[in-house]
Scaffold this motif. Structure first.
Motif, short mmCIF file in Angstrom:
data_model
loop_
_atom_site.label_atom_id
_atom_site.label_comp_id
_atom_site.label_asym_id
_atom_site.label_seq_id
_atom_site.Cartn_x
_atom_site.Cartn_y
_atom_site.Cartn_z
N HIS A 28 0.83 -1.20 0.00
CA HIS A 28 0.00 0.00 0.00
C HIS A 28 0.88 1.26 0.00
O HIS A 28 0.60 2.22 -0.74
CB HIS A 28 -0.92 0.00 1.23
N GLU A 29 1.92 1.26 0.80
CA GLU A 29 2.83 2.42 0.85
C GLU A 29 3.51 2.62 -0.51
O GLU A 29 3.65 3.75 -0.97
CB GLU A 29 3.89 2.24 1.94
N ALA A 34 3.95 5.67 -5.42
CA ALA A 34 3.93 5.70 -6.89
C ALA A 34 2.83 6.62 -7.40
O ALA A 34 3.04 7.39 -8.35
CB ALA A 34 3.74 4.28 -7.44
N THR A 35 1.67 6.57 -6.75
CA THR A 35 0.56 7.45 -7.14
C THR A 35 0.93 8.90 -6.92
O THR A 35 0.67 9.77 -7.77
CB THR A 35 -0.71 7.09 -6.34
N LYS A 36 1.57 9.19 -5.80
CA LYS A 36 1.99 10.57 -5.51
C LYS A 36 3.01 11.04 -6.54
O LYS A 36 2.94 12.16 -7.03
CB LYS A 36 2.56 10.67 -4.11
N GLU A 37 3.94 10.17 -6.91
CA GLU A 37 4.93 10.53 -7.93
C GLU A 37 4.25 10.82 -9.27
O GLU A 37 4.61 11.79 -9.96
CB GLU A 37 5.96 9.42 -8.10
N ARG A 38 3.26 10.00 -9.64
CA ARG A 38 2.54 10.23 -10.90
C ARG A 38 1.78 11.55 -10.85
O ARG A 38 1.77 12.31 -11.82
CB ARG A 38 1.59 9.08 -11.20
#
Length: 112
Positions: A28-29, A34-38
């Motif tokens: 999850h982390e 990865a979502t935050k980077e995208r």
């Protein structure tokens, strides 16, 4: 003995569940990171596109202003040339008129 075995099985299950939970938290982390980077990359791209749009608009405005100045210069030049041509035509008309009067005076002198 059965109770010891059941406790050992339950302990093993508990350890597996804790390990699975830790793995899920780590996954999850990673997904969250990865979502935050995208999202950060998307925001950076949006800012870049916004800057490019401003650059294109500024370039278009500059071209428009330059074109308008060139058109004003052409109009001014055409006006100046027209005025000069008008003065030359007036001078030619005046010269023709003067020569015509002189010729008429000579003819009048010859006739009399």
């Amino acid at each position: 003995n059965f109770q010891v075995q059941a406790a050992a099985d339950n302990g093993g299950t508990l350890i597996r569940l804790q390990t699975d939970l830790e793995d899920l938290r780590a996954a999850h982390e990673r997904d969250h990171s990865a979502t935050k980077e995208r999202l950060d990359a998307i925001e950076t791209d949006q800012a870049s596109l916004s800057n490019k749009c401003v650059d294109v608009e500024t370039h278009a405005d500059n071209k428009h202003q330059a074109h308008a100045k060139r058109m004003e210069a052409v109009e001014s030049d055409m006006h100046t040339k027209h005025e000069a041509q008008t003065r030359r035509l007036e001078a030619v008309e005046s010269d023709v008129h003067t020569k015509h009067e002189a010729h008429a005076a000579r003819l009048g002198a010859v006739e009399s």
